[in-house]
Design a protein around this motif. Structure first.
Motif, short mmCIF file in Angstrom:
data_model
loop_
_atom_site.label_atom_id
_atom_site.label_comp_id
_atom_site.label_asym_id
_atom_site.label_seq_id
_atom_site.Cartn_x
_atom_site.Cartn_y
_atom_site.Cartn_z
N ASP A 447 0.85 -1.18 0.00
CA ASP A 447 0.00 0.00 0.00
C ASP A 447 0.89 1.24 0.00
O ASP A 447 1.10 1.88 1.01
CB ASP A 447 -0.91 -0.01 1.22
CG ASP A 447 -2.02 1.02 1.05
OD1 ASP A 447 -2.02 1.72 0.02
OD2 ASP A 447 -2.86 1.11 1.95
N ASP A 448 1.39 1.51 -1.18
CA ASP A 448 2.42 2.54 -1.29
C ASP A 448 2.19 3.24 -2.62
O ASP A 448 1.98 2.59 -3.64
CB ASP A 448 3.79 1.83 -1.25
CG ASP A 448 4.91 2.72 -1.74
OD1 ASP A 448 5.23 2.66 -2.95
OD2 ASP A 448 5.46 3.46 -0.92
N ARG A 449 2.20 4.55 -2.59
CA ARG A 449 1.84 5.32 -3.78
C ARG A 449 2.67 4.92 -5.00
O ARG A 449 2.17 4.71 -6.08
CB ARG A 449 2.03 6.82 -3.48
CG ARG A 449 2.02 7.69 -4.72
CD ARG A 449 1.89 9.13 -4.38
NE ARG A 449 0.54 9.42 -3.89
CZ ARG A 449 0.15 10.61 -3.45
NH1 ARG A 449 1.01 11.58 -3.39
NH2 ARG A 449 -1.08 10.81 -3.05
N GLU A 451 4.33 2.18 -5.63
CA GLU A 451 4.07 0.82 -6.11
C GLU A 451 2.79 0.75 -6.94
O GLU A 451 2.74 0.11 -7.99
CB GLU A 451 3.97 -0.10 -4.89
CG GLU A 451 4.09 -1.54 -5.23
CD GLU A 451 5.13 -2.24 -4.37
OE1 GLU A 451 4.90 -3.40 -4.01
OE2 GLU A 451 6.16 -1.63 -4.06
#
Length: 490
Positions: A447-449, A451
């Motif tokens: 949950d990473d922008r 990625e």
DNA sequence: AGACCTG
């Protein structure tokens, strides 16, 4: 310029055929299933690809006869007319080679890429060829047959050389060559690193095998120690050619070997095969390889429609392991799975995490002992193991027809920039759904922008719909995804 | 970072 490129599209070319090839239907009329010439077989529904050739370095174009609608656009160079080979009989191969194709390989007729490229490879003046074709469309057969057909069986010297990016691919290509060439008496030698108790280079005997297949380091070593003579080499093949000629790939080694051969035999032929050629590499090879015939496919037409793609956002790294454990390992029989990771360390970590929970998984990466690597890969090919964790050592070319599911534990990104590595993504996806089978890909994202953005860029690049699994731990969602992909019944 | 015997 665009006009001239349009004119050589293979579909249009068929109307101007001087001597009409025998229609393909004739050879397949009695068979319900068409066998194409390759181990990594067929995506025959792949259609509509159009070339994005730029006309750079193309001096003259000649008409190509192509009896079927083709997804591949060809530009030929020079004045040699090529007729697409709708049957292997059209290629004037030796009876021994024909027997290998029909009896050993059990082929019936050439695949599309084979029909187009084989005449270009085999017909004098043996021009260079840059050829792009889909994963599993039969590229291996093209260059293996090309090498076998050009070797003089009476000359006991290396005449054909094939360079591959990995040990596994060299071995796999050698297996195909030996099978196809079984009745020809042509000799072949594998040039890959041996486990340490092997002979040192200085003491090694001269290679007299007629075909040599290997990896860059070993080949370079044998050449520099004068154990592999280049004087009689007439054909050089780069498998996964874009990677072999990329700056962050094997460009230096490849160029070195090309120059070594060119010095002693300027009229040698180079074949470059890959499913992917990004613009940078394509531009480089078009400047490097003089006056080649060329076959290209548009990028959005490269993806395998038989493979369904999914993505799932995991709150934490550990959740990725749980997804594999609960949603994949517990599923039962969906065929074999490859889990791709970014680093050797994470290969070990994922392997250990799953093994500690009692699951039977194996892993491969480049730091392992050569023998262990061979053993793990052989077990997987023999279907003794179901789930294999791998670095990108297996991303390209690895052919195991029972792989139905690919898991991207990490998305492929460029080392230097962090940009998506579109080519590696496509190659990984291409490990699933081979032989026209159904397949699925699960992309596990943090949950990473950044990625999530990488994933979206990949989707846009291939114009692909990657459906999101909304809740990372919802068994129902995974099941319906797998049903949709055709891997699960009910 | 990964692949490749780098000497």
């Amino acid at each position: 310029m665009a006009d001239t490129v349009e004119k050589v599209s293979t579909t249009e070319a068929s109307s101007s055929s001087a001597e009409a090839p025998i229609p393909a239907e004739k050879t397949e009329s009695t068979t319900e299933k068409t066998k194409w010439g390759d181990v990594e077989d067929d995506d025959e529904e792949e259609a509509n690809a159009v070339s994005e050739l730029n006309s750079l370095s193309i001096k003259e174009e000649s008409v190509l006869d192509e009896p079927e609608d083709s997804s591949i656009k060809a530009v030929t160079s020079g004045e040699t007319p090529y007729t697409s080979a709708s049957r292997f009989e059209d290629l004037n191969l030796s009876p021994e080679l024909m027997k290998g194709l029909y009896v050993e390989m059990k082929f019936e007729k050439p695949s599309k890429i084979q029909a187009i490229s084989l005449p270009m490879i085999i017909t004098p003046p043996h021009k260079h060829l840059i050829a792009q074709a889909h994963n599993g469309s039969g590229k291996t057969t093209c260059f293996v047959l090309g090498m076998l057909s050009r070797v003089d069986p009476n000359l006991r010297e290396p005449q054909a050389l094939c360079i591959c990016p990995t040990r596994e691919l060299a071995i796999q290509n050698m297996e195909v060559l030996q099978k196809m060439g079984k009745f020809t008496g042509i000799t072949a030698k594998l040039a890959v690193p041996e486990s340490n108790h092997g002979v040192t280079s200085a003491r090694r005997a001269h290679v007299c095998a007629q075909v040599v297949i290997g990896t860059p380091g070993t080949l370079k070593k044998w050449i520099s120690f004068k154990k592999l003579g280049l004087n009689h080499l007439k054909i050089l093949v780069f498998d996964e050619a874009d990677h072999m000629l990329a700056t962050d790939g094997f460009r230096d080694d490849s160029l070195r070997i090309m120059k070594d051969i060119e010095r002693v035999n300027p009229s040698y032929q180079v074949l470059l095969f890959s499913a992917t050629f990004n613009e940078t590499v394509k531009d480089f090879v078009q400047r490097t390889v003089k006056d080649p015939n060329q076959l290209f496919v548009k990028r959005e037409d490269l993806k395998l429609d038989s493979v369904k793609q999914y993505k799932v956002v995991c709150p934490k790294e550990q959740n990725k392991i749980e997804v594999i454990k609960d949603q994949i390992m517990e599923l039962g029989d969906i065929g074999q799975t490859i889990i791709f990771v970014k680093t050797k360390v994470s290969a070990g970590k994922v392997h250990k995490a799953l093994a500690d929970m009692g699951y039977d998984v194996t892993s491969v990466h480049g730091n392992m002992e050569q023998e262990d690597r061979d053993k793990i890969v052989k077990e997987f090919k023999d279907c003794l193991t179901q789930v294999l964790i791998a670095t990108d050592v297996l991303a390209r070319g690895f052919d195991q027809q029972r792989v139905n599911l690919v898991v991207n534990y990490n998305l492929p990104t460029k080392h230097d920039t962090g940009e998506p590595d579109y080519e590696v993504y496509l190659h990984r996806v291409g490990r699933a759904g081979r032989f026209g089978r159904k397949g699925a890909v699960f992309n596990l994202l943090l949950d990473d922008r950044r990625e999530i953005e990488v994933m979206e860029m990949i989707e846009r690049y291939f114009e692909a719909h990657v459906k999101e699994i909304k809740s990372w731990n919802s068994e129902e969602e995974y099941k319906s995804a797998l049903k949709e992909a055709g891997l699960l019944d009910e």
